[in-house]
Design a protein around this motif. Structure first.
Motif, PDB file in Angstrom:
ATOM      1  N   LYS A 291     -23.819 -12.030  55.598  1.00 16.95           N
ATOM      2  CA  LYS A 291     -23.500 -10.636  55.377  1.00 16.95           C
ATOM      3  C   LYS A 291     -24.686  -9.565  56.661  1.00 16.95           C
ATOM      4  O   LYS A 291     -24.433  -8.803  57.150  1.00 16.95           O
ATOM      5  N   ASP A 292     -25.736 -10.532  56.754  1.00 20.64           N
ATOM      6  CA  ASP A 292     -26.676  -9.822  57.781  1.00 20.64           C
ATOM      7  C   ASP A 292     -26.987 -11.059  58.807  1.00 20.64           C
ATOM      8  O   ASP A 292     -27.956 -11.820  58.716  1.00 20.64           O
ATOM      9  N   LEU A 293     -26.339 -11.272  59.841  1.00 19.50           N
ATOM     10  CA  LEU A 293     -26.297 -12.284  60.780  1.00 19.50           C
ATOM     11  C   LEU A 293     -27.394 -12.168  61.924  1.00 19.50           C
ATOM     12  O   LEU A 293     -27.781 -13.403  62.445  1.00 19.50           O
ATOM     13  N   LYS A 294     -28.078 -11.050  61.835  1.00 21.78           N
ATOM     14  CA  LYS A 294     -28.983 -10.838  63.183  1.00 21.78           C
ATOM     15  C   LYS A 294     -30.193 -11.732  62.898  1.00 21.78           C
ATOM     16  O   LYS A 294     -30.904 -11.831  63.850  1.00 21.78           O
ATOM     17  N   ASN A 295     -30.560 -12.319  61.533  1.00 20.05           N
ATOM     18  CA  ASN A 295     -31.742 -13.208  61.317  1.00 20.05           C
ATOM     19  C   ASN A 295     -31.447 -14.537  61.462  1.00 20.05           C
ATOM     20  O   ASN A 295     -32.238 -15.301  61.313  1.00 20.05           O
ATOM     21  N   MET A 296     -30.233 -14.737  61.848  1.00 24.12           N
ATOM     22  CA  MET A 296     -29.748 -16.169  61.912  1.00 24.12           C
ATOM     23  C   MET A 296     -29.390 -16.591  63.555  1.00 24.12           C
ATOM     24  O   MET A 296     -29.092 -15.734  64.266  1.00 24.12           O
ATOM     25  N   MET A 297     -29.782 -17.896  63.952  1.00 22.55           N
ATOM     26  CA  MET A 297     -29.564 -18.164  65.190  1.00 22.55           C
ATOM     27  C   MET A 297     -28.240 -18.882  65.475  1.00 22.55           C
ATOM     28  O   MET A 297     -27.514 -18.830  66.480  1.00 22.55           O
ATOM     29  N   GLY A 298     -27.518 -19.320  64.543  1.00 21.96           N
ATOM     30  CA  GLY A 298     -26.404 -19.936  64.417  1.00 21.96           C
ATOM     31  C   GLY A 298     -25.435 -18.654  64.419  1.00 21.96           C
ATOM     32  O   GLY A 298     -25.699 -17.814  64.070  1.00 21.96           O
ATOM     33  N   ASN A 299     -24.200 -18.929  65.088  1.00 21.18           N
ATOM     34  CA  ASN A 299     -22.979 -18.080  64.858  1.00 21.18           C
ATOM     35  C   ASN A 299     -22.527 -17.969  63.437  1.00 21.18           C
ATOM     36  O   ASN A 299     -22.720 -18.802  62.674  1.00 21.18           O
ATOM     37  N   LYS A 300     -21.621 -16.943  63.366  1.00 20.55           N
ATOM     38  CA  LYS A 300     -20.711 -16.850  61.930  1.00 20.55           C
ATOM     39  C   LYS A 300     -19.864 -18.113  61.748  1.00 20.55           C
ATOM     40  O   LYS A 300     -20.460 -18.616  60.486  1.00 20.55           O
ATOM     41  N   VAL A 301     -19.383 -18.560  62.649  1.00 20.69           N
ATOM     42  CA  VAL A 301     -18.648 -20.130  62.484  1.00 20.69           C
ATOM     43  C   VAL A 301     -19.413 -21.026  61.973  1.00 20.69           C
ATOM     44  O   VAL A 301     -19.318 -21.745  60.993  1.00 20.69           O
ATOM     45  N   THR A 302     -20.534 -21.426  62.713  1.00 21.64           N
ATOM     46  CA  THR A 302     -21.533 -22.326  62.334  1.00 21.64           C
ATOM     47  C   THR A 302     -22.223 -22.347  60.899  1.00 21.64           C
ATOM     48  O   THR A 302     -22.352 -23.216  60.165  1.00 21.64           O
ATOM     49  N   VAL A 303     -22.555 -21.060  60.633  1.00 29.24           N
ATOM     50  CA  VAL A 303     -23.553 -20.775  59.255  1.00 29.24           C
ATOM     51  C   VAL A 303     -22.498 -20.996  58.317  1.00 29.24           C
ATOM     52  O   VAL A 303     -22.892 -21.456  57.291  1.00 29.24           O
ATOM     53  N   ARG A 304     -21.093 -20.150  58.437  1.00 30.55           N
ATOM     54  CA  ARG A 304     -20.239 -20.407  57.451  1.00 30.55           C
ATOM     55  C   ARG A 304     -19.723 -21.910  57.226  1.00 30.55           C
ATOM     56  O   ARG A 304     -19.563 -22.324  56.050  1.00 30.55           O
ATOM     57  N   ALA A 305     -19.475 -22.497  58.221  1.00 27.06           N
ATOM     58  CA  ALA A 305     -19.456 -24.061  57.958  1.00 27.06           C
ATOM     59  C   ALA A 305     -20.469 -24.928  57.225  1.00 27.06           C
ATOM     60  O   ALA A 305     -20.147 -25.686  56.349  1.00 27.06           O
ATOM     61  N   MET A 306     -21.831 -24.455  57.519  1.00 21.77           N
ATOM     62  CA  MET A 306     -22.654 -25.219  56.617  1.00 21.77           C
ATOM     63  C   MET A 306     -22.661 -24.710  55.276  1.00 21.77           C
ATOM     64  O   MET A 306     -22.795 -25.619  54.427  1.00 21.77           O
ATOM     65  N   ALA A 307     -22.402 -23.521  54.987  1.00 22.65           N
ATOM     66  CA  ALA A 307     -22.525 -23.071  53.647  1.00 22.65           C
ATOM     67  C   ALA A 307     -21.129 -23.601  52.986  1.00 22.65           C
ATOM     68  O   ALA A 307     -21.288 -24.054  51.941  1.00 22.65           O
ATOM     69  N   TYR A 308     -20.009 -23.783  53.535  1.00 25.37           N
ATOM     70  CA  TYR A 308     -19.043 -24.452  53.183  1.00 25.37           C
ATOM     71  C   TYR A 308     -19.235 -25.865  52.689  1.00 25.37           C
ATOM     72  O   TYR A 308     -18.827 -26.569  51.593  1.00 25.37           O
ATOM     73  N   ALA A 309     -19.933 -26.594  53.555  1.00 22.18           N
ATOM     74  CA  ALA A 309     -20.100 -28.026  53.389  1.00 22.18           C
ATOM     75  C   ALA A 309     -21.219 -28.251  52.215  1.00 22.18           C
ATOM     76  O   ALA A 309     -20.856 -28.966  51.287  1.00 22.18           O
ATOM     77  N   LEU A 310     -22.332 -27.212  52.329  1.00 14.29           N
ATOM     78  CA  LEU A 310     -23.126 -27.390  51.044  1.00 14.29           C
ATOM     79  C   LEU A 310     -22.220 -27.120  49.763  1.00 14.29           C
ATOM     80  O   LEU A 310     -22.599 -27.924  48.708  1.00 14.29           O
ATOM     81  N   ALA A 311     -21.364 -26.235  49.742  1.00 12.91           N
ATOM     82  CA  ALA A 311     -20.598 -25.827  48.596  1.00 12.91           C
ATOM     83  C   ALA A 311     -19.877 -27.062  47.993  1.00 12.91           C
ATOM     84  O   ALA A 311     -19.912 -27.250  46.779  1.00 12.91           O
ATOM     85  N   VAL A 312     -19.375 -27.873  48.799  1.00 12.89           N
ATOM     86  CA  VAL A 312     -18.486 -29.012  48.356  1.00 12.89           C
ATOM     87  C   VAL A 312     -19.283 -29.937  47.896  1.00 12.89           C
ATOM     88  O   VAL A 312     -19.091 -30.473  46.747  1.00 12.89           O
ATOM     89  N   ASN A 313     -20.425 -30.277  48.581  1.00 13.08           N
ATOM     90  CA  ASN A 313     -21.330 -31.308  47.955  1.00 13.08           C
ATOM     91  C   ASN A 313     -22.143 -30.888  46.684  1.00 13.08           C
ATOM     92  O   ASN A 313     -22.498 -31.781  45.858  1.00 13.08           O
ATOM     93  N   GLU A 314     -22.342 -29.621  46.521  1.00 15.36           N
ATOM     94  CA  GLU A 314     -22.891 -29.433  45.392  1.00 15.36           C
ATOM     95  C   GLU A 314     -22.042 -29.306  44.056  1.00 15.36           C
ATOM     96  O   GLU A 314     -22.302 -29.727  43.151  1.00 15.36           O
ATOM     97  N   GLN A 315     -20.875 -28.950  44.527  1.00 12.87           N
ATOM     98  CA  GLN A 315     -19.660 -29.250  43.476  1.00 12.87           C
ATOM     99  C   GLN A 315     -19.673 -30.647  43.041  1.00 12.87           C
ATOM    100  O   GLN A 315     -19.514 -30.970  41.997  1.00 12.87           O
ATOM    101  N   ASN A 316     -19.711 -31.504  44.322  1.00 15.31           N
ATOM    102  CA  ASN A 316     -19.480 -32.936  43.829  1.00 15.31           C
ATOM    103  C   ASN A 316     -20.789 -33.373  42.911  1.00 15.31           C
ATOM    104  O   ASN A 316     -20.470 -34.025  41.911  1.00 15.31           O
ATOM    105  N   ALA A 317     -22.024 -32.967  43.125  1.00 15.94           N
ATOM    106  CA  ALA A 317     -22.993 -33.408  42.418  1.00 15.94           C
ATOM    107  C   ALA A 317     -23.005 -32.880  41.059  1.00 15.94           C
ATOM    108  O   ALA A 317     -23.656 -33.189  40.146  1.00 15.94           O
ATOM    109  N   LEU A 318     -22.390 -31.859  40.752  1.00 15.50           N
ATOM    110  CA  LEU A 318     -22.115 -31.051  39.479  1.00 15.50           C
ATOM    111  C   LEU A 318     -21.155 -31.552  38.927  1.00 15.50           C
ATOM    112  O   LEU A 318     -20.508 -30.820  37.941  1.00 15.50           O
ATOM    113  N   MET A 319     -20.412 -32.585  39.351  1.00 16.16           N
ATOM    114  CA  MET A 319     -19.097 -33.157  38.645  1.00 16.16           C
ATOM    115  C   MET A 319     -18.135 -32.261  38.999  1.00 16.16           C
ATOM    116  O   MET A 319     -17.060 -32.395  38.035  1.00 16.16           O
ATOM    117  N   GLY A 320     -17.911 -31.608  39.752  1.00 14.03           N
ATOM    118  CA  GLY A 320     -16.693 -30.589  40.212  1.00 14.03           C
ATOM    119  C   GLY A 320     -15.512 -31.444  40.909  1.00 14.03           C
ATOM    120  O   GLY A 320     -15.829 -32.397  41.047  1.00 14.03           O
TER     121      GLY A 320
END
Lengths: 229, 299
Positions: free
Chosen positions: B83-112
């Motif tokens: 929502k507020d990318l000016k404090n991030m060094m990565g751009n929207k694509v890379t930060v979002r890619a990281m968020a999605y990757a975390l999302a899947v593996n957190e779901q995996n750990a939670l038996m999703g």
């Protein structure tokens, strides 16, 4: 070696967290349930090796119990297996036990009971969701839990070559299926035969016909489970 | 088999012979191998995509934590930072890619529900990279499916010639493989040539050679979940380098051989046994004690 499928890589679809400790465990449970052929009243799981060590963190227990209740490896209900088993009135117990040196570290012995009948199945999860069923009661078997050319049928019958012949003859008389190999093991007066077949999948009605052959105690088709992703 | 390939070289030859992309050859391979129609093969891949998408969607909203290491909620934090990318060094694509990757593996750990693509532990990299970039391109669903087929083709080569199991070859075979696969898939989505796809895979995998599997308490949580996020960044980087005209000095097949060579000499302590590296640090041993596991050594 058969060619790998693109979906061996892009898959399986499963609930986490581990393909060997969760998905594989679920599959062994499914096979045990298919071999027992009815909903058990009581199930006891003897967890060997790594299964015994780390089952809690990988939900191996829930996955095994879910498999016994016919859940698929991708069924989100695996998470609630304990509650669902209670609703169904299935008693369950998990016991950490060293089954001996010869077994793979991810092995479980499942004992299913329903008052009248009792059956023990030993299976190992050998990685990537692949499993092997290695013992049914006191009979040694080798059934792989993955899609392949051969579809298996497990038949318990009187120890008599004529009964084995009658079983093979009946299957070969069905259109589109041929018996490839029969591996039997006999103890006392009973034989447990694992029949590998080629061709189409055997129908439930045909399996029931097999059970009518004199000297056959039961017949269980595992083809559906072996094909399932 | 007409469309058989076990090496990158085989695959390249097929793409030249039929003048088609890696994804198309992979689709034809699967149709031929499984005796299915091309349409049925694509439908099956759509199912894979849908399951991945659901895991991402659930994961970026989740604030649930796992029982033993307390992992979870990080995908949500990172996704909110978009929502507020000016404090991030990565751009929207890379930060979002990281968020999605975390999302899947957190779901995996939670038996999703997830797709073990290539494995459960490395399941976040490919959806992270491909979904985030597809959003950026405003890519149609067809283009995303192409990326998934290309990723699977690269994974197949690794499975044929080495391994995709951390128990056999360490984390290089899970996250490392996923990085190579995602990089190739992304390059194809950007209309790179088959050679460029394989160069992206080579650069990706080269950077992950030697990575060990050292999970705390043997659980697929720490460091696996965050390694998926960093892996997503690495894959995007590899694809970017290639699209800028950079080539891989070492061909992909040779990188896979290198991975195999390391696997052969890798101690079993670093292969999913939780007996080395991070797993036997003070923090690692705390988790082991919590799980009732035997603590053998502390570094």
């Amino acid at each position: 070696m058969p060619h790998l499928s693109i979906f061996d890589i892009a898959g399986p679809i499963m609930v986490g967290p581990s393909s060997s400790h969760t998905a594989g465990a679920c599959k062994i449970g499914q096979f045990a349930r298919a071999l027992f052929h009815k909903t058990p009243q009581k199930v006891t799981f003897y967890l060997h090796g790594s299964f015994g060590e780390v089952y809690k963190g990988h939900a191996t227990d829930k996955a095994l119990l879910g498999g016994v209740m016919k859940f698929r490896t991708s069924d989100s209900d695996i998470k609630n297996a304990f509650e669902i088993a209670k609703e169904k009135g299935i008693k369950y117990e998990f016991i950490k036990k060293n089954l001996g040196l010869k077994w793979h570290p991810n092995t479980v012995k499942i004992v299913l009971e329903d008052g009248k009948y009792k059956m023990a199945v030993i299976g190992s999860s050998i990685g990537g969701g692949m499993i092997e069923i290695l013992q049914i009661d006191s009979f040694k078997v080798h059934i792989r839990g993955r899609a392949g050319k051969h579809l298996s049928l497990v038949v318990m019958h009187d120890k008599s070559p004529s009964v084995t012949r009658a079983v093979v003859k009946y299957i070969n008389s069905l259109g589109g299926i041929a018996v490839d190999e029969v591996v039997g093991q006999s103890l006392k007066d009973k034989t447990l035969s694992v029949v590998s077949m080629e061709g189409r999948r055997i129908l439930l009605s045909e399996v029931m016909e097999l059970e009518k052959i004199k000297g056959v105690d039961y017949a269980r088709a595992l083809s559906k489970l072996q094909k399932q992703q | 088999m007409e469309f058989e390939f076990k090496t990158a070289e085989d695959l390249l030859k097929l793409t030249k012979k039929y003048d088609h992309s890696i994804s198309t050859i992979a689709k034809w391979y699967e149709a031929e191998r499984s005796n299915k129609s091309e349409g049925a093969t694509r439908t099956q891949m759509k199912m894979v995509r849908d399951v991945m998408y659901e895991a991402v969607k659930k994961g970026i909203k989740s604030n649930q934590h796992t029982e033993w290491t307390g992992s979870g909620g990080d995908a949500h934090k990172l996704f909110n930072s978009l929502k507020d990318l000016k404090n991030m060094m990565g751009n929207k694509v890379t930060v979002r890619a990281m968020a999605y990757a975390l999302a899947v593996n957190e779901q995996n750990a939670l038996m999703g529900k997830i797709v073990a693509f290539p494995t459960a532990g490395g399941a976040g990299v490919i959806p992270g990279v491909l979904f985030s970039c597809a959003e950026h391109f405003h890519a149609g669903k067809r283009r995303l499916i192409k990326g998934l087929f290309t990723a699977a083709a690269v994974g197949l080569i690794i499975a044929e010639r080495a391994s995709l199991s951390a128990a056999k070859a360490g984390c290089q075979a899970e996250i490392g493989a996923a990085v190579a696969m995602a990089a190739a898939g992304l390059t194809e989505m950007r209309s790179g040539t088959p050679q460029q796809c394989l160069d992206s895979a080579a650069i990706g995998l080269k950077s992950y050679l030697g990575l060990v599997c050292d999970p705390l308490g043997g659980l697929v949580e720490v460091p696996c979940i965050k390694r998926n996020a960093i892996g997503a960044m690495a894959a995007i980087g590899a694809s970017d380098m290639v699209m800028a005209g950079i080539k891989s000095k070492v061909p992909f097949d040779e990188v896979v051989s290198a991975m195999n060579n390391i696997a052969k000499h890798m101690s079993s302590k670093f292969r999913e046994t939780a007996l080395g590296s991070l797993a036997i640090t003070k923090t690692g041993n705390e988790i082991k004690r919590k799980l009732g596991l035997k603590v053998t050594e502390e570094i």
